[in-house]
Design a protein around this motif. Structure first.
Motif, short mmCIF file in Angstrom:
data_model
loop_
_atom_site.label_atom_id
_atom_site.label_comp_id
_atom_site.label_asym_id
_atom_site.label_seq_id
_atom_site.Cartn_x
_atom_site.Cartn_y
_atom_site.Cartn_z
N ARG A 47 -30.25 9.96 9.43
CA ARG A 47 -29.64 10.00 8.09
C ARG A 47 -29.09 11.39 7.80
O ARG A 47 -27.98 11.54 7.30
CB ARG A 47 -30.68 9.66 7.02
CG ARG A 47 -31.26 8.28 7.05
CD ARG A 47 -32.26 8.17 5.92
NE ARG A 47 -32.86 6.85 5.81
CZ ARG A 47 -33.60 6.46 4.77
NH1 ARG A 47 -33.83 7.30 3.78
NH2 ARG A 47 -34.12 5.25 4.74
N THR A 48 -29.88 12.39 8.07
CA THR A 48 -29.48 13.76 7.73
C THR A 48 -28.32 14.22 8.61
O THR A 48 -27.46 14.98 8.16
CB THR A 48 -30.65 14.74 7.87
OG1 THR A 48 -31.07 14.84 9.23
CG2 THR A 48 -31.84 14.30 7.02
N MET A 49 -28.30 13.77 9.86
CA MET A 49 -27.20 14.12 10.76
C MET A 49 -25.89 13.54 10.25
O MET A 49 -24.85 14.20 10.28
CB MET A 49 -27.51 13.60 12.16
CG MET A 49 -28.75 14.19 12.79
SD MET A 49 -29.32 13.27 14.24
CE MET A 49 -28.01 13.68 15.38
N ILE A 50 -25.93 12.29 9.80
CA ILE A 50 -24.73 11.63 9.29
C ILE A 50 -24.22 12.33 8.03
O ILE A 50 -23.03 12.66 7.92
CB ILE A 50 -25.01 10.15 9.00
CG1 ILE A 50 -25.28 9.39 10.31
CG2 ILE A 50 -23.86 9.51 8.23
CD1 ILE A 50 -25.85 8.00 10.11
N VAL A 51 -25.11 12.58 7.07
CA VAL A 51 -24.70 13.19 5.81
C VAL A 51 -24.18 14.61 6.05
O VAL A 51 -23.15 15.01 5.48
CB VAL A 51 -25.87 13.17 4.80
CG1 VAL A 51 -25.54 14.02 3.57
CG2 VAL A 51 -26.17 11.73 4.38
N ARG A 52 -24.87 15.38 6.86
CA ARG A 52 -24.40 16.74 7.18
C ARG A 52 -22.99 16.69 7.74
O ARG A 52 -22.13 17.51 7.39
CB ARG A 52 -25.36 17.37 8.18
CG ARG A 52 -24.92 18.70 8.79
CD ARG A 52 -26.01 19.20 9.74
NE ARG A 52 -25.64 20.38 10.51
CZ ARG A 52 -25.08 20.36 11.71
NH1 ARG A 52 -24.79 19.18 12.28
NH2 ARG A 52 -24.80 21.47 12.36
N ARG A 53 -22.72 15.74 8.61
CA ARG A 53 -21.40 15.64 9.24
C ARG A 53 -20.34 15.14 8.26
O ARG A 53 -19.24 15.69 8.20
CB ARG A 53 -21.51 14.71 10.45
CG ARG A 53 -20.21 14.49 11.16
CD ARG A 53 -20.38 14.25 12.65
NE ARG A 53 -19.26 13.50 13.19
CZ ARG A 53 -18.00 13.89 13.17
NH1 ARG A 53 -17.67 15.06 12.61
NH2 ARG A 53 -17.06 13.14 13.71
N LEU A 54 -20.67 14.13 7.47
CA LEU A 54 -19.69 13.61 6.51
C LEU A 54 -19.29 14.68 5.49
O LEU A 54 -18.13 14.75 5.08
CB LEU A 54 -20.24 12.38 5.79
CG LEU A 54 -20.47 11.12 6.63
CD1 LEU A 54 -21.05 10.01 5.76
CD2 LEU A 54 -19.18 10.64 7.30
N LEU A 55 -20.25 15.51 5.09
CA LEU A 55 -19.98 16.53 4.08
C LEU A 55 -19.43 17.83 4.68
O LEU A 55 -19.01 18.71 3.93
CB LEU A 55 -21.27 16.84 3.30
CG LEU A 55 -21.87 15.66 2.53
CD1 LEU A 55 -23.14 16.10 1.81
CD2 LEU A 55 -20.88 15.07 1.54
N GLY A 56 -19.44 17.93 6.00
CA GLY A 56 -18.88 19.12 6.64
C GLY A 56 -19.74 20.35 6.51
O GLY A 56 -19.23 21.47 6.42
N LEU A 57 -21.07 20.17 6.57
CA LEU A 57 -21.98 21.30 6.40
C LEU A 57 -22.31 22.01 7.71
O LEU A 57 -23.10 22.97 7.71
CB LEU A 57 -23.28 20.83 5.73
CG LEU A 57 -23.15 20.38 4.28
CD1 LEU A 57 -24.47 19.80 3.77
CD2 LEU A 57 -22.71 21.53 3.38
N GLU A 58 -21.72 21.59 8.81
CA GLU A 58 -22.05 22.19 10.11
C GLU A 58 -21.88 23.71 10.13
O GLU A 58 -22.72 24.40 10.72
CB GLU A 58 -21.20 21.56 11.23
CG GLU A 58 -21.45 20.09 11.46
CD GLU A 58 -20.38 19.23 10.80
OE1 GLU A 58 -20.00 18.19 11.38
OE2 GLU A 58 -19.91 19.60 9.69
N PRO A 59 -20.83 24.28 9.51
CA PRO A 59 -20.67 25.73 9.60
C PRO A 59 -21.73 26.53 8.86
O PRO A 59 -21.89 27.74 9.13
CB PRO A 59 -19.28 25.97 8.96
CG PRO A 59 -18.57 24.66 9.06
CD PRO A 59 -19.65 23.64 8.88
N VAL A 60 -22.44 25.92 7.92
CA VAL A 60 -23.40 26.69 7.11
C VAL A 60 -24.84 26.27 7.32
O VAL A 60 -25.76 26.98 6.92
CB VAL A 60 -23.05 26.58 5.60
CG1 VAL A 60 -21.70 27.20 5.33
CG2 VAL A 60 -23.11 25.14 5.12
#
Length: 334
Positions: A47-60
């Protein structure tokens, strides 16, 4: 209703610090301060992997990935060089839990968010991790990030998700780990009654709540994605396969083929986890070769129902190179 003898009861006493925009709990949102620790096998971490990716939080918000197997002590970073997480410098995830709570004596779970400077777990409270990503990290959402928890729909999202959690997300575990026939029978009946309810609900609507992807879809999908590969056999959820429920199977494929969903799941690691770790259910540790995954890539026809996957937003970009699932472990290899 009282507890049935032999019923599986999930541990829910998580480390529950909150990372917030205003830092009111002592953990302010800050780029590069925290590390999300996951395992690809785990539906709660997925769940957290999907949400992080959809929201574009990878850089931070960086991500560490544990291997698919663990013992009673801890998940481990055995996929990394030297079996040590390159940011946290640890092999056992337990080390980060013990830095937060010396003598920590409960289960070491994923997902967990670790404060990099101190090396201590801030939170392993999976229901709040995604909600906080959606509501507290907004300053760092990518341009075009979807609203996964729209204010007008939150009550309905939580109502639907409550049914899904009790009877489906946790319901498959209540089937698999029941230690009495009565407890298994009850969990099995509730699981398939709820899946039938979802089959009806999704027959004329593309998504669970509203006309866009929301938190409710993320929560349901991670269980559906594992159903035929693991739960149908390993957890005795065998009235039928997901692929034999036309509406839910099309819904699951629709999301699988949506950027941010199917590109986060590793079917090989998922099977390795369940079939090798749960030795009480599978003493031989033999991992099944099936099922055939090619069906995940077939046309789903769900776009005819309307709806806009990302609302007024846009799809996420390509997966970060270090986070790409090996092709051999995906439906593309089928």
């Amino acid at each position: 209703m009282g507890q049935t003898a032999g019923e599986f009861v999930r541990e829910t006493k998580y480390l529950d610090g909150r990372i917030t925009a205003d830092g009111r709990d002592g953990w302010p949102v800050q780029p590069d301060r925290y590390r999300l620790v996951v395992a690809r096998a785990c539906p709660w971490a997925n769940r957290t992997m999907i949400v992080r990716r959809l929201l574009g939080l990878e850089p931070v918000l960086s991500m560490g990935i544990c291997g698919p197997e663990h013992d009673a002590r801890s998940w481990t970073f055995d996929l990394d060089p030297g079996e040590v997480d390159p940011v946290l410098g640890i092999h056992w995830l337990r080390e980060a839990f013990e830095k937060a709570v010396p003598g920590y004596d409960r289960g070491v779970t994923v997902p967990a968010i670790v404060d990099i400077p101190s090396g201590a777990v801030v939170t392993a409270d999976f229901p709040h991790i995604t909600l906080d990503m959606e509501q507290e990290w907004t300053a760092y959402h990518r341009p075009g990030a979807p609203d996964l928890y729209p204010a007008p729909l939150r009550d309905e999202i939580e109502e639907v998700s409550g049914h899904v959690y009790r009877d489906v997300n946790n319901g498959v575990y209540r089937c698999g780990f029941a230690s009495s026939q009565a407890a298994y029978d009850e969990a099995y009946a509730r699981l398939f009654a709820r899946l039938d309810w979802l089959e009806q609900r999704l027959a004329d609507r593309r998504y669970l709540v509203g006309d866009t992807i929301t938190e409710a879809d993320v929560r349901l999908w991670t269980t559906l994605a594992r159903f035929d590969a693991v739960y149908q056999g390993h957890f005795k959820c065998n009235r039928n396969k997901l692929a034999e429920m036309p509406v839910l199977w099309a819904y699951a494929r629709d999301l699988f083929q949506t950027p941010g969903f199917g590109d986060t799941i590793d079917f090989v690691q998922t099977k390795q986890h369940y079939y090798r770790v749960h030795t009480s259910l599978n003493p031989s540790k033999i991992v099944p070769d099936g099922p055939d995954l090619s069906g995940w890539l077939t046309p789903h026809g769900r776009a005819a129902l309307g709806g806009r996957p990302f609302g007024d937003g846009t799809p996420p970009g390509p997966v970060q190179p270090t986070e790409v699932v090996p092709v051999a472990n995906t439906a593309l290899a089928a």
